[in-house]
Design a protein around this motif. Structure first.
Motif, PDB file in Angstrom:
ATOM      1  N   ALA A  96       0.839  -1.208   0.000  1.00  0.00           N
ATOM      2  CA  ALA A  96       0.000   0.000   0.000  1.00  0.00           C
ATOM      3  C   ALA A  96       0.872   1.256   0.000  1.00  0.00           C
ATOM      4  N   LEU A  97       1.977   1.205   0.749  1.00  0.00           N
ATOM      5  CA  LEU A  97       2.871   2.370   0.800  1.00  0.00           C
ATOM      6  C   LEU A  97       3.486   2.636  -0.577  1.00  0.00           C
ATOM      7  N   ASP A  98       3.913   1.579  -1.258  1.00  0.00           N
ATOM      8  CA  ASP A  98       4.455   1.756  -2.613  1.00  0.00           C
ATOM      9  C   ASP A  98       3.430   2.450  -3.519  1.00  0.00           C
ATOM     10  N   ASN A  99       2.172   2.000  -3.427  1.00  0.00           N
ATOM     11  CA  ASN A  99       1.129   2.596  -4.276  1.00  0.00           C
ATOM     12  C   ASN A  99       0.884   4.059  -3.927  1.00  0.00           C
ATOM     13  N   LEU A 100       0.848   4.335  -2.629  1.00  0.00           N
ATOM     14  CA  LEU A 100       0.610   5.723  -2.203  1.00  0.00           C
ATOM     15  C   LEU A 100       1.733   6.641  -2.695  1.00  0.00           C
ATOM     16  N   LEU A 101       2.973   6.163  -2.543  1.00  0.00           N
ATOM     17  CA  LEU A 101       4.102   7.007  -2.954  1.00  0.00           C
ATOM     18  C   LEU A 101       4.137   7.157  -4.477  1.00  0.00           C
ATOM     19  N   GLN A 102       3.784   6.071  -5.161  1.00  0.00           N
ATOM     20  CA  GLN A 102       3.767   6.130  -6.621  1.00  0.00           C
ATOM     21  C   GLN A 102       2.755   7.173  -7.102  1.00  0.00           C
ATOM     22  N   SER A 103       1.621   7.265  -6.408  1.00  0.00           N
ATOM     23  CA  SER A 103       0.600   8.241  -6.808  1.00  0.00           C
ATOM     24  C   SER A 103       1.093   9.668  -6.561  1.00  0.00           C
ATOM     25  N   LYS A 104       2.161   9.802  -5.769  1.00  0.00           N
ATOM     26  CA  LYS A 104       2.761  11.126  -5.546  1.00  0.00           C
ATOM     27  C   LYS A 104       4.084  11.244  -6.308  1.00  0.00           C
ATOM     28  N   ASN A 105       4.275  10.378  -7.276  1.00  0.00           N
ATOM     29  CA  ASN A 105       5.481  10.353  -8.123  1.00  0.00           C
ATOM     30  C   ASN A 105       6.777  10.223  -7.348  1.00  0.00           C
ATOM     31  N   THR A 106       6.737   9.442  -6.289  1.00  0.00           N
ATOM     32  CA  THR A 106       7.969   9.197  -5.556  1.00  0.00           C
ATOM     33  C   THR A 106       7.993   7.731  -5.130  1.00  0.00           C
ATOM     34  N   ALA A 107       9.034   7.354  -4.371  1.00  0.00           N
ATOM     35  CA  ALA A 107       9.183   5.936  -3.980  1.00  0.00           C
ATOM     36  C   ALA A 107      10.060   5.845  -2.740  1.00  0.00           C
ATOM     37  N   ILE A 108      10.102   4.663  -2.146  1.00  0.00           N
ATOM     38  CA  ILE A 108      11.016   4.422  -1.024  1.00  0.00           C
ATOM     39  C   ILE A 108      12.450   4.412  -1.562  1.00  0.00           C
ATOM     40  N   THR A 109      13.339   5.139  -0.878  1.00  0.00           N
ATOM     41  CA  THR A 109      14.746   5.166  -1.274  1.00  0.00           C
ATOM     42  C   THR A 109      15.429   3.901  -0.748  1.00  0.00           C
ATOM     43  N   SER A 110      15.304   3.673   0.576  1.00  0.00           N
ATOM     44  CA  SER A 110      15.828   2.417   1.120  1.00  0.00           C
ATOM     45  C   SER A 110      15.185   2.076   2.450  1.00  0.00           C
ATOM     46  N   MET A 111      15.307   0.802   2.785  1.00  0.00           N
ATOM     47  CA  MET A 111      14.804   0.314   4.054  1.00  0.00           C
ATOM     48  C   MET A 111      16.010  -0.015   4.911  1.00  0.00           C
ATOM     49  N   LEU A 112      16.166   0.731   6.006  1.00  0.00           N
ATOM     50  CA  LEU A 112      17.304   0.519   6.894  1.00  0.00           C
ATOM     51  C   LEU A 112      16.810  -0.256   8.106  1.00  0.00           C
TER      52      LEU A 112
END
Ligand code: AMP
Length: 192
Positions: A96-112
């Motif tokens: 769901a987070l990937d989809n939400l960020l994609q709708s804002k034209n961005t994405a997760i940079t990394s998972m630490l």
């Protein structure tokens, strides 16, 4: 944008390191645990819903958590980036987070991912319970439930980000500054 998922079991040091990361990188901090606690304090409908799950050390249902996160994201349209602390905790939340960020034209940079062994986590949580008064940190049974929820439902989130080559494991045992330096180093590498 710099969007970091700060991952790790309860007591791994996510809150402490988040504070340092937001100060350095000027990110918006989204801690789902903090938001739930604020709602419980404010006696909102969301707080009432979340409370019974939190008191038992169980995860709040995905639908509730994802809707809340979506509305929090909408509150910061001008953010330079986000640090997600305590979210996502299931694969459904990660998708769901990937989809939400994609709708804002961005994405997760990394998972630490802060890695700390279980006995150390239990010690830290009981100590935090004494110091902060957090009810879910005071009872060994509830602490065990939280660790079990983490092992059963949250661990697979690692695979989700590993499949995107975004998972980075960090040794969470050591001095706060030392761990912070490791995190900053990974951020530098992932934004190169
Ligand atoms: P934390 O402060 O991150 O340790 O979260 C405290 C409690 O809030 C957890 O034990 C869960 O009951 C609930 N919680 C926080 N974040 C989430 C999440 N992403 N999904 C489901 N429940 C959550």
């Amino acid at each position: 944008m710099l969007n970091i998922v700060l991952f790790g079991p309860p007591g791994a040091g996510k809150g402490t390191q988040s504070e340092k990361l937001i100060a350095k990188y000027h990110l918006v901090h989204l801690s789902t645990g903090d938001i739930f606690r604020a709602n419980i304090k404010g006696e909102t409908e969301l707080g009432k819903l979340a409370q019974s799950f939190m008191n038992e050390g169980k995860l709040v249902p995905d639908e509730v958590t994802i809707n809340m996160l979506a509305s929090e994201l909408d509150k910061s349209p001008d953010a330079k980036g986000f640090i997600f602390d305590g979210f996502p905790r299931t694969q459904a939340q990660a998708a769901a987070l990937d989809n939400l960020l994609q709708s804002k034209n961005t994405a997760i940079t990394s998972m630490l991912a802060l890695e700390v062994e279980e006995e150390e986590l239990k010690k830290r949580l009981l100590l935090r319970g004494k110091e902060s008064g957090r009810v879910d940190d005071q009872n060994p049974e509830i602490i065990q439930n939280r660790i079990d929820e983490y092992n059963n439902k949250t661990m697979p989130v690692k695979d989700f980000y590993a499949a995107q080559n975004k998972y980075r494991g960090i040794n969470g045992l050591g001095e706060i500054e030392e761990i912070f330096a490791l995190l900053c180093n990974e951020i530098a590498l992932s934004t190169k």
